[in-house]
Write an enzyme that holds these catalytic residues in place. Structure first.
Site, PDB file in Angstrom:
ATOM      1  N   ARG A  63       0.824  -1.210   0.000  1.00 15.20           N
ATOM      2  CA  ARG A  63       0.000   0.000   0.000  1.00 15.20           C
ATOM      3  C   ARG A  63       0.862   1.266   0.000  1.00 15.20           C
ATOM      4  O   ARG A  63       0.516   2.269  -0.634  1.00 15.20           O
ATOM      5  CB  ARG A  63      -0.925  -0.033   1.211  1.00 15.20           C
ATOM      6  CG  ARG A  63      -1.958   1.074   1.226  1.00 15.20           C
ATOM      7  CD  ARG A  63      -3.167   0.666   2.050  1.00 15.20           C
ATOM      8  NE  ARG A  63      -4.095   1.780   2.163  1.00 15.20           N
ATOM      9  CZ  ARG A  63      -4.153   2.588   3.221  1.00 15.20           C
ATOM     10  NH1 ARG A  63      -3.332   2.398   4.238  1.00 15.20           N
ATOM     11  NH2 ARG A  63      -5.017   3.567   3.270  1.00 15.20           N
ATOM     12  N   HIS A  67       0.401   4.250  -2.674  1.00 17.26           N
ATOM     13  CA  HIS A  67       0.141   5.636  -2.279  1.00 17.26           C
ATOM     14  C   HIS A  67       1.290   6.562  -2.666  1.00 17.26           C
ATOM     15  O   HIS A  67       1.073   7.756  -2.871  1.00 17.26           O
ATOM     16  CB  HIS A  67      -0.145   5.724  -0.779  1.00 17.26           C
ATOM     17  CG  HIS A  67      -1.542   5.322  -0.416  1.00 17.26           C
ATOM     18  ND1 HIS A  67      -2.342   6.038   0.451  1.00 17.26           N
ATOM     19  CD2 HIS A  67      -2.312   4.278  -0.827  1.00 17.26           C
ATOM     20  CE1 HIS A  67      -3.531   5.449   0.559  1.00 17.26           C
ATOM     21  NE2 HIS A  67      -3.531   4.375  -0.197  1.00 17.26           N
TER      22      HIS A  67
END
Length: 322
Positions: A63, A67
């Site tokens: 993640r 991001h």
């Protein structure tokens, strides 16, 4: 015919030259083979150790990469700490109290710096850690393109601007946000399959389990037992994104969607009578296809506007510019 075929050749050459001039053409899978031959094994050993201590960390590292890449490209900007004179991306809405794994990146950086000081970027460490996490949790492997450099700044406003799709996103919002980053609807569905690992906070799925109808009743009840209806109560209680095999990178996430057991609104919307239903069905029974499309999409995501050549820098400490 002769004209059209020679035109085709010319067109292909022009397109190839254009591709060659773009920044990510300078990335290569053997970028550090001479300058830091131990980088792959060094990153892998730290990630292995971190994931063995906490399985969720694998998902957190994937993640972090996502991001990072979605805000001004894969440049390690998400890693920069705020200072008295600078507000970075960490406290932006999609990241605040949400993205994690920074200490693991620090550990990797420290060991890589020991092996080859000032050579390997934090941006590349994120790309490698994401791949290693997927492999360690049972998913597919791939050769990571390397050669990204680190940004000298970060953008709170860019991270807050909606480029990272929220868990409340509609299908068209998801498709549009990914397309804005050069990723297709297919890439988006394949990358969503990373929710076969990891956890989410109650505050992000409360509305779904209490107010949505395209949800399995017993699944909703189970989730409600640890996520109270009242806002502010149990907000940070965690639930697995994949209820069936939460710590294995597999295709079970897509089977969950077929059974209306997607945890987030943005998960279940992928199988809700829309244009991505058929792809979810395909992935739910075809591991090879899911893995192949996931790898393709991860490589494409890693190609989003990296800093190369003399742009950016190689940070000594991932949390601050040199």
């Amino acid at each position: 015919m002769a004209f059209s075929s020679s035109f085709s050749v010319m067109f292909v050459v022009v397109v190839w030259m254009m591709a060659g001039s773009s920044s990510y053409a300078q990335l290569s899978t053997n970028f550090y083979s001479k300058s830091c031959p131990k980088v792959l094994s060094t990153v892998e050993s730290v990630v292995k150790s971190a994931v063995s201590k906490e399985k969720r960390m694998g998902a957190s590292l994937v993640r972090l990469f996502f991001h990072d890449c979605f805000v001004n490209g894969c440049d390690g900007s998400i890693l920069l700490d705020d200072t008295s004179s600078f507000t970075g991306e960490k406290t932006a809405a999609p990241n605040n109290n949400s993205v994690r794994g920074f200490n693991v990146v620090d550990d990797i950086k420290a060991k890589v710096e020991k092996a080859c000081p000032g050579v390997v970027s934090c941006a590349d460490i994120l790309a490698l850690a994401a791949r290693d996490s997927v492999v360690i949790l049972g998913g597919p492997g791939w050769h990571v393109k390397l050669g990204r450099r680190d940004s000298k700044t970060a953008s709170f406003s860019a991270a807050n601007s909606g480029v990272i799709p929220p868990p409340t996103a509609t299908l068209s919002q998801l498709i549009n946000r990914f397309q804005a980053r050069g990723l297709s609807a297919k890439d988006m569905v394949a990358l969503s399959g990373a929710h076969t690992i990891g956890k989410a906070r109650c505050v992000l799925f409360r509305d779904r389990i209490y107010n949505e109808t395209n949800i399995d009743t017993s699944f909703a009840k189970t989730r409600q037992s640890s996520c109270p209806r009242t806002s502010g109560s149990g907000d940070n209680n965690l639930a697995p994104l994949d209820v069936a095999t939460p710590n294995s990178f597999d295709l079970q996430y897509f089977n969950n969607l077929l059974n209306k057991k997607g945890l987030l609104h943005s998960d279940q919307i992928l199988f809700n009578g829309g244009s991505t239903d058929s792809l979810v069905k395909t992935y739910s029974s075809n591991t090879k296809k899911f893995y192949s499309d996931f790898v393709t999409a991860m490589i494409k995501m890693g190609d989003i506007t990296p800093l190369t050549g003399s742009n950016g820098e190689i940070r000594k400490n991932c949390r601050k510019p040199n």
